[in-house]
Design an enzyme around this catalytic site. Structure first.
Site, PDB file in Angstrom:
ATOM      1  CE  LYS A  13      -1.634  -1.020   3.772  1.00  0.00           C
ATOM      2  NZ  LYS A  13      -1.395  -2.423   4.244  1.00  0.00           N
ATOM      3  NE  ARG A  88      -4.331  -1.105   9.960  1.00  0.00           N
ATOM      4  CZ  ARG A  88      -2.535  -0.938   9.859  1.00  0.00           C
ATOM      5  NH1 ARG A  88      -2.917  -0.010   8.708  1.00  0.00           N
ATOM      6  NH2 ARG A  88      -1.784  -0.436  10.302  1.00  0.00           N
ATOM      7  NE  ARG A 127       7.791  -2.711   6.318  1.00  0.00           N
ATOM      8  CZ  ARG A 127       6.103  -3.148   6.228  1.00  0.00           C
ATOM      9  NH1 ARG A 127       5.220  -2.567   4.826  1.00  0.00           N
ATOM     10  NH2 ARG A 127       5.187  -2.427   6.906  1.00  0.00           N
ATOM     11  NE  ARG A 160       6.179   0.218   9.915  1.00  0.00           N
ATOM     12  CZ  ARG A 160       4.922  -0.681   9.658  1.00  0.00           C
ATOM     13  NH1 ARG A 160       5.575  -0.177   7.932  1.00  0.00           N
ATOM     14  NH2 ARG A 160       3.587  -1.290   9.987  1.00  0.00           N
ATOM     15  NE  ARG A 171       2.639  -3.758  11.459  1.00  0.00           N
ATOM     16  CZ  ARG A 171       3.504  -4.440  10.670  1.00  0.00           C
ATOM     17  NH1 ARG A 171       4.567  -5.259  10.716  1.00  0.00           N
ATOM     18  NH2 ARG A 171       3.680  -4.236   9.962  1.00  0.00           N
TER      19      ARG A 171
HETATM   20  P1  AMP Z   1       0.772   0.954   9.202  1.00  0.00           P
HETATM   21  O1  AMP Z   1       2.561   1.781   8.693  1.00  0.00           O
HETATM   22  O2  AMP Z   1      -0.107   0.822   8.551  1.00  0.00           O
HETATM   23  O3  AMP Z   1       1.763  -0.650   8.745  1.00  0.00           O
HETATM   24  O4  AMP Z   1       0.607   1.097  10.632  1.00  0.00           O
HETATM   25  C1  AMP Z   1       1.647   0.188  11.530  1.00  0.00           C
HETATM   26  C2  AMP Z   1       1.060   0.704  12.658  1.00  0.00           C
HETATM   27  O5  AMP Z   1       0.125   1.591  12.918  1.00  0.00           O
HETATM   28  C3  AMP Z   1      -0.836  -1.033  13.007  1.00  0.00           C
HETATM   29  O6  AMP Z   1       0.043  -1.821  13.832  1.00  0.00           O
HETATM   30  C4  AMP Z   1      -1.053  -0.194  14.718  1.00  0.00           C
HETATM   31  O7  AMP Z   1      -0.690  -0.238  15.973  1.00  0.00           O
HETATM   32  C5  AMP Z   1      -0.914   1.432  13.739  1.00  0.00           C
HETATM   33  N1  AMP Z   1      -2.492   2.360  13.594  1.00  0.00           N
HETATM   34  C6  AMP Z   1      -1.918   2.036  11.940  1.00  0.00           C
HETATM   35  N2  AMP Z   1      -3.076   2.928  10.837  1.00  0.00           N
HETATM   36  C7  AMP Z   1      -3.824   2.719  12.037  1.00  0.00           C
HETATM   37  C8  AMP Z   1      -5.100   2.867  12.358  1.00  0.00           C
HETATM   38  N3  AMP Z   1      -6.108   3.146  11.251  1.00  0.00           N
HETATM   39  N4  AMP Z   1      -6.115   2.520  13.593  1.00  0.00           N
HETATM   40  C9  AMP Z   1      -5.388   2.406  14.320  1.00  0.00           C
HETATM   41  N5  AMP Z   1      -4.038   1.775  14.589  1.00  0.00           N
HETATM   42  C10 AMP Z   1      -3.510   1.940  13.365  1.00  0.00           C
END
Ligand code: AMP
Length: 214
Positions: A13, A88, A127, A160, A171
């Site tokens: 994404k 989410r 990654r 990360r 996740r």
């Molecule tokens: P991502 O970079 O999108 O994989 O997000 C990393 C982490 O940020 C996730 O595992 C969640 O802990 C938090 N996070 C990101 N977007 C959301 C969201 N829309 N709602 C809740 N937690 C989020």
């Protein structure tokens, strides 16, 4: 163009959203990036979000919704946006609707980037981000020259904090339980488009443009 990207962690994404931003002038709004910036800045919001992120759980809906609301009101978002990592869960999707309605900017599409779970694990563990250029790379898949170019520019390949096997497993489970139901949600709203997310970033990008009719 106003779109939501659906897809598991590691589905690409962020990579695809960055390219749409560079080539089509559409703003990428990534709640993950916004949260990581808040954690790095040590802001009160970042301190609240940190533990959930490290555990691979979702941060509270209130926090992310507040961030999204603020970000979408900024001027550059008026030209179009791609929401990457938001919503989410169903509750976030329901809360998004009145926000977009208030801005007079309803969604054009929700695009699912579809990738097999076995491929996701390899993508996530490999990654890396180049500390100098910010380029997203993968130690398993990126060409050697691209990885070397980062080092040659004086950069390091950063991983990360939540890209370790234990957190990744959590996740992916959270995705299946809470986020995947959004596929049906957007299908019923008549907004769903599906793109095969396997293969290289260029191939997937071409499929994405075709799916968006762009
Ligand atoms: P991502 O970079 O999108 O994989 O997000 C990393 C982490 O940020 C996730 O595992 C969640 O802990 C938090 N996070 C990101 N977007 C959301 C969201 N829309 N709602 C809740 N937690 C989020």
């Amino acid at each position: 163009m106003r779109i939501v990207f659906l897809g598991a962690p590691g589905s690409g994404k962020g990579t695809q959203a960055k390219r749409l931003m560079a080539e089509r002038g559409i703003v990428q709004v990534s709640t993950g990036d916004l949260l990581r910036a808040a954690v790095a800045a040590g802001s009160p919001l970042g301190r609240q979000a940190k533990a959930a992120m490290e555990a691979g759980e979702l941060v509270s809906d209130d926090i992310v919704l507040g961030m999204i609301r603020e970000r979408l009101q900024e001027r550059d978002a008026a030209a179009g946006f791609v929401l990457d990592g938001f919503p989410r869960n169903i509750s976030q999707a329901e809360s998004l609707e009145p926000v977009l309605e208030g801005l007079g900017q309803p969604l054009d599409a929700a695009v699912l980037i579809d990738v097999d779970p076995d491929v996701l694990m390899k993508r996530l563990t490999g990654r890396r981000t180049c500390s100098v250029t910010g380029k997203l790379l993968n130690i398993h898949f990126s060409p050697r020259e691209e990885l070397d170019a980062c080092i040659a520019a004086g950069g390091t390949l950063e991983q990360r904090a939540d890209d370790n096997e234990e957190t990744i497993g959590r996740r992916l489970k959270v995705y299946q339980e809470q986020t995947a139901p959004l596929i049906e949600y957007y299908r019923q709203a008549g907004l769903l488009r599906s793109v095969d997310g396997e293969g290289g970033p260029d191939t997937v990008y071409q499929r994405l443009l075709a799916a968006l009719g762009a």
